[in-house]
Design an enzyme around this catalytic site. Structure first.
Site, PDB file in Angstrom:
ATOM      1  N   HIS A   1       0.864  -3.274  -4.091  1.00 28.63           N
ATOM      2  CA  HIS A   1       0.821  -3.276  -2.660  1.00 28.63           C
ATOM      3  C   HIS A   1       0.175  -2.145  -2.018  1.00 28.63           C
ATOM      4  O   HIS A   1       0.042  -1.189  -2.639  1.00 28.63           O
ATOM      5  CB  HIS A   1       2.139  -3.121  -2.127  1.00 28.63           C
ATOM      6  CG  HIS A   1       2.704  -1.954  -2.550  1.00 28.63           C
ATOM      7  ND1 HIS A   1       2.970  -0.743  -1.515  1.00 28.63           N
ATOM      8  CD2 HIS A   1       3.674  -1.522  -3.477  1.00 28.63           C
ATOM      9  CE1 HIS A   1       3.567   0.172  -2.192  1.00 28.63           C
ATOM     10  NE2 HIS A   1       4.262  -0.296  -3.423  1.00 28.63           N
ATOM     11  N   ASP A   2      -0.701  -2.325  -0.933  1.00 29.31           N
ATOM     12  CA  ASP A   2      -1.501  -1.308  -0.462  1.00 29.31           C
ATOM     13  C   ASP A   2      -2.533  -0.867  -1.154  1.00 29.31           C
ATOM     14  O   ASP A   2      -3.213   0.239  -0.790  1.00 29.31           O
ATOM     15  CB  ASP A   2      -0.604  -0.188   0.249  1.00 29.31           C
ATOM     16  CG  ASP A   2       0.529  -0.740   1.154  1.00 29.31           C
ATOM     17  OD1 ASP A   2       0.317  -1.003   2.277  1.00 29.31           O
ATOM     18  OD2 ASP A   2       1.610  -0.451   0.715  1.00 29.31           O
TER      19      ASP A   2
ATOM     20  N   GLY B   1       1.209   0.667  -6.480  1.00 30.84           N
ATOM     21  CA  GLY B   1       0.927   0.698  -5.208  1.00 30.84           C
ATOM     22  C   GLY B   1       0.087   1.728  -4.696  1.00 30.84           C
ATOM     23  O   GLY B   1       0.018   3.096  -5.342  1.00 30.84           O
TER      24      GLY B   1
END
Length: 261
Positions: free
Chosen positions: A124-125, A142
């Site tokens: 994520h991100d 992440g």
């Protein structure tokens, strides 16, 4: 699959998905709500794509990949976050790419012309630039940033919030816990700096003089016993004779976790 449609009738497509006319989607793939797929992209069989996800032009996504799934980050509470994939990427079998979180960018982003090989993971991100290669089972936690032309060897593991600099290279099984500066080749668990990625630079058209300048800059950072701030002062002088040093300077300036030594 009929001549009038490039979408196999056994695929499951949400009515709200926006799909260009020439997109191919194989059998038993699932495209959920909030997904858009641009022209020329091919989705093979057994692929799951969840939204909000935007996929650009001329990508190829192979079987058993999971694209745009929720992150398992325990802070995530179902907020509407996104995944954006650019153009001309090849995403091989079993790849997993998660959407972002509101605690960071709210968006995971993949650029253009990348090769993401089997069973790689992008958390994520994270942000992956252009012309990058993630070899089989390379995994980004992440909030990882991977700059253009970086190559991550098979089974490379990258800790959250790390930055992988442009034209860098990680050896097979590398464990990355700090930032990798531009041009640097690292290997090991934990990873240590080995040299510059000279072969990669040659393949990308760097001249002998430019490669020599990058190697001189590498030795300045890694062989002189200087602090990063001291090295930056000397690199700013060196870059006057070779603008390729700018990428190394930028990666050192952006480092927040400290660099691999």
């Amino acid at each position: 699959m009929t001549e009038a449609s490039l979408i196999d009738p056994r695929a499951i497509i949400d009515p709200s998905a926006v799909i260009a006319d020439d997109v191919e989607i194989g059998p038993w793939s699932i495209v959920g709500p909030g997904v858009s797929i641009d022209a020329g992209t091919v989705i093979h069989s057994h692929v799951i794509i969840k939204g909000p996800t935007k996929i650009g032009r001329n990508n190829r996504i192979y079987q058993f990949s999971s694209i745009g799934e929720d992150t398992p980050d325990m802070k995530y509470q179902g907020e509407p976050t996104t995944l954006v994939i650019g153009d001309n990427n090849v995403i091989r079998e079993g790849v997993t790419i998660h959407r972002g979180t509101v605690q960071d960018r709210g968006e995971t982003r993949i650029g253009n012309d990348n090769l993401i090989m089997a069973y790689a993971h992008i958390g994520h991100d994270s942000v992956v630039g252009n012309h990058c290669i993630l070899i089989n089972n390379a995994s980004l936690a992440g909030h990882v940033h991977v700059d253009d032309w970086a190559i991550l060897g098979g089974y490379t593991l990258v800790h959250q919030f790390c930055r992988i600099g442009a034209h860098s290279f990680t050896g097979m099984g590398s464990a990355i816990g700090k930032d990798v500066p531009a041009y640097v080749m690292v290997a090991g668990a934990p990873a240590g700096a080995r040299s510059i990625n000279a072969e990669g630079l040659r393949r990308r058209g760097f001249s002998k003089e430019e490669i020599a300048a990058v190697n001189k800059a590498y030795k300045l950072v890694y062989r002189r016993g200087l602090t990063v701030d001291e090295a930056l002062e000397e690199l700013n002088v060196l870059k006057q004779s070779c603008d390729k040093i700018d990428a190394l300077i930028e990666s050192l300036q952006k480092s927040t976790r400290g660099i691999i030594r």
